[in-house]
Write an enzyme that holds these catalytic residues in place. Structure first.
Site, PDB file in Angstrom:
ATOM      1  N   ASN A  42       0.875  -1.181   0.000  1.00 58.39           N
ATOM      2  CA  ASN A  42       0.000   0.000   0.000  1.00 58.39           C
ATOM      3  C   ASN A  42       0.910   1.229   0.000  1.00 58.39           C
ATOM      4  O   ASN A  42       2.090   1.122   0.387  1.00 58.39           O
ATOM      5  CB  ASN A  42      -0.979  -0.031   1.195  1.00 58.39           C
ATOM      6  N   ASN A  92      -7.930  -8.014   9.674  1.00 60.10           N
ATOM      7  CA  ASN A  92      -8.023  -8.297   8.235  1.00 60.10           C
ATOM      8  C   ASN A  92      -8.284  -9.748   7.822  1.00 60.10           C
ATOM      9  O   ASN A  92      -8.660 -10.002   6.691  1.00 60.10           O
ATOM     10  CB  ASN A  92      -6.734  -7.841   7.543  1.00 60.10           C
ATOM     11  N   ARG A 116       0.508 -12.048   2.638  1.00 60.78           N
ATOM     12  CA  ARG A 116      -0.338 -12.125   3.836  1.00 60.78           C
ATOM     13  C   ARG A 116      -1.227 -13.375   3.914  1.00 60.78           C
ATOM     14  O   ARG A 116      -1.916 -13.566   4.910  1.00 60.78           O
ATOM     15  CB  ARG A 116      -1.205 -10.857   3.944  1.00 60.78           C
ATOM     16  N   ARG A 167      -8.889  -4.183  -1.950  1.00 58.78           N
ATOM     17  CA  ARG A 167      -8.520  -5.442  -1.286  1.00 58.78           C
ATOM     18  C   ARG A 167      -9.666  -6.460  -1.242  1.00 58.78           C
ATOM     19  O   ARG A 167      -9.444  -7.605  -0.862  1.00 58.78           O
ATOM     20  CB  ARG A 167      -8.053  -5.149   0.134  1.00 58.78           C
ATOM     21  N   HIS A 196      -8.598   0.358   2.380  1.00 60.77           N
ATOM     22  CA  HIS A 196      -9.555  -0.439   3.165  1.00 60.77           C
ATOM     23  C   HIS A 196     -10.643   0.512   3.662  1.00 60.77           C
ATOM     24  O   HIS A 196     -10.342   1.673   3.978  1.00 60.77           O
ATOM     25  CB  HIS A 196      -8.870  -0.998   4.424  1.00 60.77           C
ATOM     26  N   ASP A 198     -11.801   0.653   6.526  1.00 64.69           N
ATOM     27  CA  ASP A 198     -11.482   1.141   7.879  1.00 64.69           C
ATOM     28  C   ASP A 198     -10.435   2.261   7.889  1.00 64.69           C
ATOM     29  O   ASP A 198     -10.084   2.764   8.952  1.00 64.69           O
ATOM     30  CB  ASP A 198     -11.064  -0.015   8.806  1.00 64.69           C
ATOM     31  N   CYS A 292      -7.240  -1.423  12.905  1.00 63.68           N
ATOM     32  CA  CYS A 292      -6.844  -2.702  12.301  1.00 63.68           C
ATOM     33  C   CYS A 292      -5.896  -3.509  13.166  1.00 63.68           C
ATOM     34  O   CYS A 292      -5.524  -4.620  12.809  1.00 63.68           O
ATOM     35  CB  CYS A 292      -6.306  -2.504  10.897  1.00 63.68           C
TER      36      CYS A 292
HETATM   37  N1  ARG Z   1       0.548  -3.438   5.742  1.00 60.26           N
HETATM   38  C1  ARG Z   1      -0.796  -3.899   5.908  1.00 60.26           C
HETATM   39  C2  ARG Z   1      -1.436  -4.122   4.563  1.00 60.26           C
HETATM   40  O1  ARG Z   1      -1.184  -3.363   3.649  1.00 60.26           O
HETATM   41  C3  ARG Z   1      -1.600  -2.936   6.727  1.00 60.26           C
HETATM   42  C4  ARG Z   1      -2.992  -3.377   7.011  1.00 60.26           C
HETATM   43  C5  ARG Z   1      -3.740  -2.398   7.825  1.00 60.26           C
HETATM   44  N2  ARG Z   1      -5.074  -2.795   8.000  1.00 60.26           N
HETATM   45  C6  ARG Z   1      -6.162  -2.078   7.809  1.00 60.26           C
HETATM   46  N3  ARG Z   1      -7.286  -2.631   8.015  1.00 60.26           N
HETATM   47  N4  ARG Z   1      -6.140  -0.863   7.367  1.00 60.26           N
HETATM   48  O2  ARG Z   1      -2.169  -5.055   4.346  1.00 60.26           O
END
Ligand code: ARG
Length: 298
Positions: A42, A92, A116, A167, A196, A198, A292
């Site tokens: 991201n 997540n 992930r 995502r 996201h 959130d 998150c």
């Molecule tokens: N580095 C993680 C990603 O890009 C951060 C996730 C943060 N989560 C969120 N729900 N905003 O997946």
């Protein structure tokens, strides 16, 4: 039959018609022992590879845990895993739910990035140990779904708000709506910085939401305006730099939020919330903050 609403033209209910839903009674967190920025998935991670102070991250995480603890909810702490630096963002990997008769269910995510994907079975073990009925998505039909990064419950109501575009794929919400028998209001996200839901939308209580309006299409904004009585807007700099909308309100009263979102915090206090400011600076380097770093469950 699934009910996924993407514009006001298909909205055939108001908040008053929605069935109640028990609010979550516990919080799941993953320790940041192995947290780091090892790759870029991201825009916030750019320039931050190898740049996390682990000791500081641990202290910040403990501060977030203690702040969340002020809500009185039970906190379960899980260990992370050595090659999964983002597992600390445990909003997540899943979307839990509780039925009217107390049956607890969970839909496991299909992470967008290969980096992930292995986090999901580890989180699934916790649900197994806690007696949840577990559902998996068919990845041939639904390529991606990132749990409560994108799918957020309306507080105390059987209504899910679903972000999509980066995502999560829209099709995920048809499966979720069918499985949990809840309507979903789907909101298309338009900025990669707000990848996201959130990152730009935080339900504070059944009538109030904190948002960064520019992250949404007009159709989505219209739906948000229709369903919430009170909308608190975060300014661009605070939404982007302090991740102000990635705050969390675990009990409808306390709002735990990144320190320094001055204007947002003033508005929250004026609206009657007790603001608890924490520093999540190390986690902001990875594109995440308070919301998150935990999962609300039952
Ligand atoms: N580095 C993680 C990603 O890009 C951060 C996730 C943060 N989560 C969120 N729900 N905003 O997946």
């Amino acid at each position: 039959m699934s009910k996924v609403i993407t514009s006001k033209a298909n909205l055939d209910f108001g908040i008053e018609n929605l069935a109640p839903m028990e609010t979550p009674g516990c919080i799941l967190m993953v320790k940041p022992t192995y947290f780091s920025v090892d790759y870029v998935i991201n825009p916030h991670m750019e320039g931050n590879v190898g740049n996390v102070d682990k000791e500081k991250a641990m202290q910040q995480w403990e501060q977030v845990r203690d702040a969340l603890g002020q809500s009185g909810l039970t906190i379960h702490e899980l260990e992370g895993a050595s090659n999964l630096p983002d597992m600390v963002f445990c909003a997540n990997q899943s979307l839990p739910y509780v039925d009217d008769d107390g049956t607890r269910e969970v839909i496991m995510s299909i992470m967008d990035s290969d980096h992930r994907k292995n986090e999901v079975p580890l989180i699934e073990e916790w649900y197994q140990e806690h007696g949840y009925q577990i559902h998996h998505l068919n990845y041939k039909k639904i390529p991606r779904f990132e749990g409560m990064g994108d799918a957020l419950w309306h507080r105390g109501k059987k209504l899910l708000w679903g972000g999509y575009g980066f995502r999560t794929s829209l099709e995920a919400y048809h499966f979720i709506s069918d499985t949990y028998k809840v309507p979903v209001i789907a909101l298309k996200l338009k900025h990669p910085e707000f990848y996201h839901l959130d990152t730009c939308f935080c339900v504070l209580d059944s009538k109030t939401v904190l948002i960064y309006p520019e992250a949404f299409q007009p159709k989505g904004l219209n739906l948000i305006n229709t369903m919430f009585e009170r909308i608190i807007e975060a300014p661009k700099s605070e939404a982007l730099e302090q991740f102000a909308c990635n705050a969390t309100c675990p009990d409808g009263k306390h709002v735990v939020i990144q320190r320094g979102a001055t204007e947002t915090n003033r508005k929250l206090r004026e609206a009657g919330y007790e603001v608890i400011e924490v520093d999540t600076g190390e986690f902001l380097k990875s594109g995440g903050s308070v919301f998150c770093m935990k999962m609300m469950a039952w």
